[in-house]
Design a protein around this motif. Sequence first.
Motif, PDB file in Angstrom:
ATOM      1  N   PHE A 128       0.973  -6.595   8.458  1.00 31.59           N
ATOM      2  CA  PHE A 128       0.407  -5.588   7.565  1.00 31.59           C
ATOM      3  C   PHE A 128      -0.457  -6.249   6.498  1.00 31.59           C
ATOM      4  O   PHE A 128       0.001  -7.146   5.779  1.00 31.59           O
ATOM      5  N   GLN A 129      -1.701  -5.796   6.360  1.00 33.93           N
ATOM      6  CA  GLN A 129      -2.637  -6.351   5.382  1.00 33.93           C
ATOM      7  C   GLN A 129      -3.227  -5.197   4.574  1.00 33.93           C
ATOM      8  O   GLN A 129      -4.201  -4.563   4.998  1.00 33.93           O
ATOM      9  N   PRO A 130      -2.646  -4.875   3.411  1.00 37.67           N
ATOM     10  CA  PRO A 130      -3.099  -3.687   2.678  1.00 37.67           C
ATOM     11  C   PRO A 130      -4.516  -3.797   2.143  1.00 37.67           C
ATOM     12  O   PRO A 130      -4.923  -4.839   1.628  1.00 37.67           O
ATOM     13  N   ALA A 131      -5.255  -2.703   2.289  1.00 44.81           N
ATOM     14  CA  ALA A 131      -6.572  -2.585   1.665  1.00 44.81           C
ATOM     15  C   ALA A 131      -6.446  -1.927   0.299  1.00 44.81           C
ATOM     16  O   ALA A 131      -7.370  -1.956  -0.511  1.00 44.81           O
ATOM     17  N   ALA A 132      -5.283  -1.299   0.063  1.00 44.81           N
ATOM     18  CA  ALA A 132      -5.011  -0.660  -1.228  1.00 44.81           C
ATOM     19  C   ALA A 132      -3.523  -0.782  -1.530  1.00 44.81           C
ATOM     20  O   ALA A 132      -2.687  -0.589  -0.646  1.00 44.81           O
ATOM     21  N   ILE A 133      -3.206  -1.115  -2.772  1.00 41.24           N
ATOM     22  CA  ILE A 133      -1.831  -1.120  -3.264  1.00 41.24           C
ATOM     23  C   ILE A 133      -1.735  -0.027  -4.312  1.00 41.24           C
ATOM     24  O   ILE A 133      -2.491  -0.016  -5.291  1.00 41.24           O
ATOM     25  N   LEU A 134      -0.826   0.917  -4.109  1.00 47.71           N
ATOM     26  CA  LEU A 134      -0.633   2.033  -5.024  1.00 47.71           C
ATOM     27  C   LEU A 134       0.750   1.886  -5.668  1.00 47.71           C
ATOM     28  O   LEU A 134       1.748   1.765  -4.961  1.00 47.71           O
ATOM     29  N   ILE A 135       0.810   1.910  -6.987  1.00 46.69           N
ATOM     30  CA  ILE A 135       2.078   1.753  -7.703  1.00 46.69           C
ATOM     31  C   ILE A 135       2.306   2.988  -8.555  1.00 46.69           C
ATOM     32  O   ILE A 135       1.529   3.277  -9.470  1.00 46.69           O
ATOM     33  N   ASP A 136       3.371   3.720  -8.264  1.00 47.57           N
ATOM     34  CA  ASP A 136       3.691   4.961  -8.971  1.00 47.57           C
ATOM     35  C   ASP A 136       4.993   4.787  -9.747  1.00 47.57           C
ATOM     36  O   ASP A 136       5.999   4.339  -9.189  1.00 47.57           O
ATOM     37  N   GLY A 137       4.973   5.147 -11.034  1.00 49.57           N
ATOM     38  CA  GLY A 137       6.182   5.086 -11.846  1.00 49.57           C
ATOM     39  C   GLY A 137       6.317   3.825 -12.673  1.00 49.57           C
ATOM     40  O   GLY A 137       7.381   3.583 -13.254  1.00 49.57           O
TER      41      GLY A 137
END
Length: 438
Positions: A128-137
């Motif tokens: 897995f190679q993320p193009a976007a990292i989303l952090i909620d909270g």
Amino acid sequence: MYAKEVNDSSPLRILEKSIHGGLGKGNLGVVMARAGVGKTACLVQIGLDDLMRGRDVLHVALGQTLEHVQSWYDALFDDLAQRTGLEEREVLRAELARHRVIKTYGDHVLPPERLEKAIAMFQEHLGFQPAAILIDGYDWTGGKPRDPGQTLVPVTGVAAQLGAFKGIAKRLGCELWITAQTHRTETGRHPTQVTAPCAPYVGLIDVAVYLEPGDHHVWLRLLKDHGDAVPPDTHLVLHADTMRIVTEEEDRRRPTLPPAAFTLLSGGAPGAEAEFGACAEKHGLAEMNFTFVGRPTERTRGLYTLSESELRQGDVSSSYLRAHMHRKYPETPLFRKVLQSIWHQVSSAGQVFCVGVIQPDDTVKGGTGWAAELARHWTKPVHVYDQEKKGWFAWDGGKWAKEDAPLIQKTRFTGTGTRFLTDDGREAIRSLFERSFG
């Protein structure tokens, strides 16, 4: 309609025209909003936008469950697919799932090492190679002390964490989006620049957007656009539940979200609150019950014990109570804490439902009345089931107006009321959930 055509109409496509074509690899974007306004939905829309372009997305949710986050992706994908007539819907849903990893933690703590470890594991085992990292909270305050012995993480410590997050994103060549919870007293009605709690870190933030709540919709305002001294005047009108662009045609149809996307805010006490909680669990809603040390509760699901400092946030003077409630409440430490905990139940709710008795002076009897008064003060939709009149009433700004069948329409709502619940009151609560989610 195919995925590419659908993606071209994404809210992010329109926003990108204002922010020089997008956030950019290794850069930090922040979604700022008050509690309950739509930060999670906005972040999921950002994730869907990348997924629809065949990009890997890592969604990190702090203080949430996997089922809760998954329900948001399913709900917003279904709304998008239905609205656009998307072809081969289930095939595409499965394809998107292969490009998405959701990682949840029960707390709001995210040291950079924790994120690094999770990414390394996904890379090794999933390729897995993320193009976007989303952090909620994420807690931009550095963690409010819940006990006298605890201390806040200093501004420099939070800045170091944010810098490390950006370093991870730069190394991976991906974009980084983080939500931030604001407070009305600090942002004002129409903020024009990055405010608390993100203001100390404005130098680390590349793009900042603010979700401003309206009566039925949400306005997305651009507060920072990379190095521009004055960002473009961007006002996207979004649907309050899905964060999709509102058009005249779409405005006539309210999207349907799954029960798991809704959260009951209550106190878990015997009577009305316990019944609200039981109905929430039966219908698959999340539940958050605010309590404090020394107070027994009937509901234990979603229990949150408020610290002394958190209780003080909801403090109110005796003179204010007498002036607005037209009566004197017991001045005991226990009852004061009950009122303080009710403040937490109502402060981030989009709707408030109470079961009790409306009195001739338009207040509601007992401690329940404080929830109704707070809702009226903050101009939140408030509905009261009067157990004596055996009917629902809604505050219309000047009086309690009879209503036939209210619905739960906000994803965060308060359910509270008397301990002395009658059979009619119990049936009113159960019918409310059946109408809304049955």
